[in-house]
Design an enzyme around this catalytic site. Structure first.
Site, PDB file in Angstrom:
ATOM      1  N   CYS A 125      -4.640  48.404  22.563  1.00 56.38           N
ATOM      2  CA  CYS A 125      -3.028  47.762  23.828  1.00 56.38           C
ATOM      3  C   CYS A 125      -2.087  49.042  24.279  1.00 56.38           C
ATOM      4  CB  CYS A 125      -2.740  46.452  23.263  1.00 56.38           C
ATOM      5  SG  CYS A 125      -3.852  45.190  23.053  1.00 56.38           S
ATOM      6  N   CYS A 147      -2.003  45.820  17.690  1.00 54.11           N
ATOM      7  CA  CYS A 147      -3.809  46.202  18.947  1.00 54.11           C
ATOM      8  C   CYS A 147      -3.005  47.666  19.124  1.00 54.11           C
ATOM      9  CB  CYS A 147      -3.985  45.456  20.218  1.00 54.11           C
ATOM     10  SG  CYS A 147      -5.218  45.689  20.820  1.00 54.11           S
TER      11      CYS A 147
END
Length: 313
Positions: free
Chosen positions: A77, A74
Site C-alpha cells: 500500500c 500494508c
C-alpha cells in the site's frame, strides 16, 4: 495482480458488483453535481470514512472517484499510494482520489469486499468499477485511469474538480526526503527498480539503522522479483511442482504483492516443513524478508513467526 476491468463494456462493469446501498444515506437535499458534494479546491486527494462516504458517492455523479483501500501495516500500500496520488494530481481535477483506511473503516472495507489490499476501485455515477489489486507500476496505473475516464465519459460523468493552487504546493511543514530516498522514489516512479535498490543500499551503507531504507529496499526487491511475471502461469507452475522451491517462492511474492499475506506465509511455511536442509535456509530467508516487509506489528507476522520457530526446533 489483476488486470483492469473497465475496457469494452462499461455497462456491464457498472452493474453493482459491490452493494453500496447501506452506505448511501445521503441527505434529501443533495443533488448530483452540487458544490456541497465536492471537495474543497486543492483536495484532489481526500481521506474518507464510513461517515463521510455518502458525500464521495454523490461526488462520483459529477467526476470519477478512485477509491484506494489501504492500511498502515500494508507495505505494498505504501508503495502504491504515492503513485496514485501523483497520477491523480497530474490529471488536474478529472479524477478525485479517496483514501480509505480499512482498519478504521470496517463498513467500507466490507462493502467493497476488500479481502486483500491494496485494492483500487472507482465510483462512476454512484456505481463501483473494479480496477486492480496489489502494487502495480506507474504506467499501468496511468493506463487504467485512461480507461476509467473513457468509461466515465460513456456513462455521462465528465465533470471536473478545480484543483486550485493548493494542489501544486507541498505543505510547508512536510519534511523533505533524504537525497538517496528521493532518488529511490524517483526511480520507482520511473519503473527503474534496480536504480531504486542501489539508492536504498547506499542509504543503508551510510546508516545501517535507517529502517525506512531497509523497508524500501525490501519493497523494491519484491517488485523486481514480480515484475513481468504472469500470475496464472506462476500458479500453474507451482501447482504442478509442489516441491519446486523457486516456483513456490514466486507465488508467495505475488501473493504478498497482491495483499494475500496469509496465503504467502502458509505456502512458505508448508514448503519449509517439507524441504531439505539447504532449501530450508532459502525458504527461511525469504520468510524473514517478507516478515520485515509486512512489519512486525502485523499479527499475521507474529503468528507466522511462531509457526516458523516451532518448525525449526
Amino acid at each position: 495482480m489483476s488486470s483492469p476491468n473497465p475496457q469494452n463494456n462499461p455497462g456491464a462493469v457498472l452493474r453493482g458488483a459491490v452493494d453500496l446501498s447501506s452506505l448511501r444515506n445521503r441527505p434529501a437535499s443533495a443533488e448530483p453535481g452540487t458544490a456541497s458534494a465536492a471537495p474543497a479546491a486543492g483536495s484532489l486527494v481526500v481521506d474518507v470514512t464510513d461517515a463521510t462516504f455518502p458525500q464521495i458517492l454523490e461526488l462520483s455523479r459529477t467526476v470519477p472517484v478512485v477509491i484506494d483501500l489501504w492500511a498502515d501495516w500494508c507495505g505494498p500500500c505504501k508503495q502504491l499510494s504515492p503513485i496514485l496520488e501523483k497520477v491523480v494530481t497530474e490529471l488536474a481535477g478529472r479524477l478525485v482520489l479517496a483514501k480509505v483506511d480499512v482498519d478504521a473503516n470496517p463498513q467500507l472495507a466490507q462493502a467493497f469486499r476488500a479481502q486483500s489490499i491494496p485494492m483500487v476501485v472507482a465510483l462512476v455515477g454512484g456505481q463501483p468499477v473494479p480496477l486492480f489489486t496489489g502494487a502495480v507500476p506507474e504506467q499501468q496505473v496511468r493506463d487504467v485511469f485512461d480507461q476509467l475516464l473513457q468509461v466515465a465519459a460513456q456513462n455521462g460523468v465528465t465533470g471536473t474538480v478545480d484543483p486550485g493552487s493548493e494542489a501544486a504546493e507541498a505543505p510547508d511543514d512536510e519534511p523533505a526526503l533524504p537525497p538517496l530516498h528521493a532518488e529511490a522514489f524517483a526511480a520507482i516512479e520511473a519503473g527503474d527498480y534496480g536504480r531504486a535498490a542501489t539508492a536504498y543500499e547506499q542509504a543503508l551503507a551510510e546508516n545501517p539503522r535507517d529502517d525506512d531504507a531497509r523497508v524500501g529496499l525490501g519493497q523494491v526487491r519484491l517488485l523486481q522479483r514480480v515484475q513481468g511475471v504472469d500470475l496464472q502461469a506462476a500458479r500453474d507452475a507451482a501447482a504442478s511442482a509442489p516441491a519446486d522451491v523457486d516456483a513456490q517462492l514466486t507465488v508467495a511474492d505475488l501473493d504478498v504483492s497482491g495483499g494475500h499475506v496469509e496465503d504467502a506465509f502458509d505456502r512458505l511455511l508448508e514448503l519449509f516443513a517439507a524441504a531439505g536442509p539447504d532449501e530450508r535456509t532459502v525458504v527461511r530467508d525469504r520468510l524473514l524478508e517478507l516478515f520485515s516487509l509486512v512489519g512486525d506489528a502485523d499479527p499475521r507476522v507474529s503468528a507466522a513467526r511462531r509457526r516458523l520457530t516451532s518448525l525449526m526446533f
